[in-house]
Design a protein around this motif. Structure first.
Motif, PDB file in Angstrom:
ATOM      1  N   PRO A  43      54.847  53.588 -10.032  1.00  0.00           N
ATOM      2  CA  PRO A  43      56.226  54.181 -10.534  1.00  0.00           C
ATOM      3  C   PRO A  43      56.310  55.710 -10.515  1.00  0.00           C
ATOM      4  O   PRO A  43      57.359  55.779 -10.429  1.00  0.00           O
ATOM      5  N   LEU A  44      55.123  56.378 -10.754  1.00  0.00           N
ATOM      6  CA  LEU A  44      55.187  57.803 -10.844  1.00  0.00           C
ATOM      7  C   LEU A  44      55.424  58.271  -9.619  1.00  0.00           C
ATOM      8  O   LEU A  44      56.137  59.396  -9.265  1.00  0.00           O
ATOM      9  N   VAL A  45      55.038  57.605  -8.409  1.00  0.00           N
ATOM     10  CA  VAL A  45      55.295  58.231  -7.121  1.00  0.00           C
ATOM     11  C   VAL A  45      56.713  57.868  -6.908  1.00  0.00           C
ATOM     12  O   VAL A  45      57.432  58.807  -6.023  1.00  0.00           O
ATOM     13  N   ARG A  91      62.332  60.787  -6.449  1.00  0.00           N
ATOM     14  CA  ARG A  91      63.598  61.014  -6.702  1.00  0.00           C
ATOM     15  C   ARG A  91      63.716  62.323  -7.369  1.00  0.00           C
ATOM     16  O   ARG A  91      64.779  62.970  -7.037  1.00  0.00           O
ATOM     17  N   ILE A  92      62.856  62.706  -7.963  1.00  0.00           N
ATOM     18  CA  ILE A  92      62.994  64.059  -8.799  1.00  0.00           C
ATOM     19  C   ILE A  92      63.095  65.167  -7.460  1.00  0.00           C
ATOM     20  O   ILE A  92      63.730  66.288  -7.683  1.00  0.00           O
ATOM     21  N   LEU A  93      62.025  64.974  -6.598  1.00  0.00           N
ATOM     22  CA  LEU A  93      61.806  66.170  -5.585  1.00  0.00           C
ATOM     23  C   LEU A  93      62.842  65.997  -4.414  1.00  0.00           C
ATOM     24  O   LEU A  93      62.891  66.994  -3.408  1.00  0.00           O
ATOM     25  N   ALA A  94      63.559  65.064  -4.220  1.00  0.00           N
ATOM     26  CA  ALA A  94      64.674  64.680  -3.181  1.00  0.00           C
ATOM     27  C   ALA A  94      65.482  65.702  -3.001  1.00  0.00           C
ATOM     28  O   ALA A  94      65.944  66.537  -4.009  1.00  0.00           O
ATOM     29  N   PRO A 139      69.358  65.779  -8.842  1.00  0.00           N
ATOM     30  CA  PRO A 139      70.267  66.738  -9.696  1.00  0.00           C
ATOM     31  C   PRO A 139      69.344  67.943 -10.354  1.00  0.00           C
ATOM     32  O   PRO A 139      69.844  68.686 -10.871  1.00  0.00           O
ATOM     33  N   ILE A 140      68.020  67.838 -10.091  1.00  0.00           N
ATOM     34  CA  ILE A 140      67.204  69.001 -10.805  1.00  0.00           C
ATOM     35  C   ILE A 140      67.595  70.229  -9.727  1.00  0.00           C
ATOM     36  O   ILE A 140      67.610  70.119  -8.623  1.00  0.00           O
ATOM     37  N   PRO A 141      67.450  71.302 -10.493  1.00  0.00           N
ATOM     38  CA  PRO A 141      67.732  72.584  -9.861  1.00  0.00           C
ATOM     39  C   PRO A 141      66.627  72.893  -8.982  1.00  0.00           C
ATOM     40  O   PRO A 141      65.481  72.568  -9.098  1.00  0.00           O
ATOM     41  N   ALA A 142      67.004  73.229  -7.687  1.00  0.00           N
ATOM     42  CA  ALA A 142      66.260  73.743  -6.658  1.00  0.00           C
ATOM     43  C   ALA A 142      64.763  74.260  -7.190  1.00  0.00           C
ATOM     44  O   ALA A 142      63.791  74.154  -6.856  1.00  0.00           O
TER      45      ALA A 142
END
Length: 127
Positions: free
Chosen positions: A83-85, A90-93, A97-100
């Motif tokens: 699940p962490l993968v 999603r976080i690094l895609a 929505p996470i700032p670059a």
């Protein structure tokens, strides 16, 4: 991938440190699990019914993995990623929505943390 490889990945993804720990959790002798992993033996349907919930897999998925030749499949399916993968993906895609800048910082930190293990994992796979 054969059933042994599939099972090894599923055991690891389920959080068991060793096949012996998994065997104890499902009430099976460790030597039986080792025979499954080596490809010497395949689990019975009764065993599959017992191990599927412990691995977080469906009975159908395990039957397909153990008996692809009888179900018209060419090989066992790949085990689902941890699940962490999936969350990191999603976080690094690019559309995250996470700032670059935060994504780049996280990627750098993770890369540095994982780097010492890369040699170990390459050796293990080639053995």
């Amino acid at each position: 991938m054969n059933f042994g490889g599939y099972l090894r990945g599923a055991i690891h993804a389920a959080g068991f440190p060793t096949p012996t720990h998994f065997a104890r959790a499902v009430g099976t002798d460790p030597s039986v699990v080792l025979r499954w992993l080596s490809g010497e033996q395949r689990p019975t349907i009764r065993s599959i019914e017992r191990i599927a919930p412990v691995l977080g897999r469906s009975i159908n998925e395990l039957v397909l993995a153990a008996y692809p030749d009888r179900l018209g499949a060419e090989k066992a399916p790949e085990p689902a990623a941890h699940p962490l993968v999936q969350e990191l993906g999603r976080i690094l895609a690019d559309d995250s929505p996470i700032p670059a800048a935060d994504r780049e910082a996280l990627e750098t930190v993770l890369d540095r943390m994982i780097d010492p293990y890369r040699k170990v994992l390459r050796r293990r796979r080639s053995a």
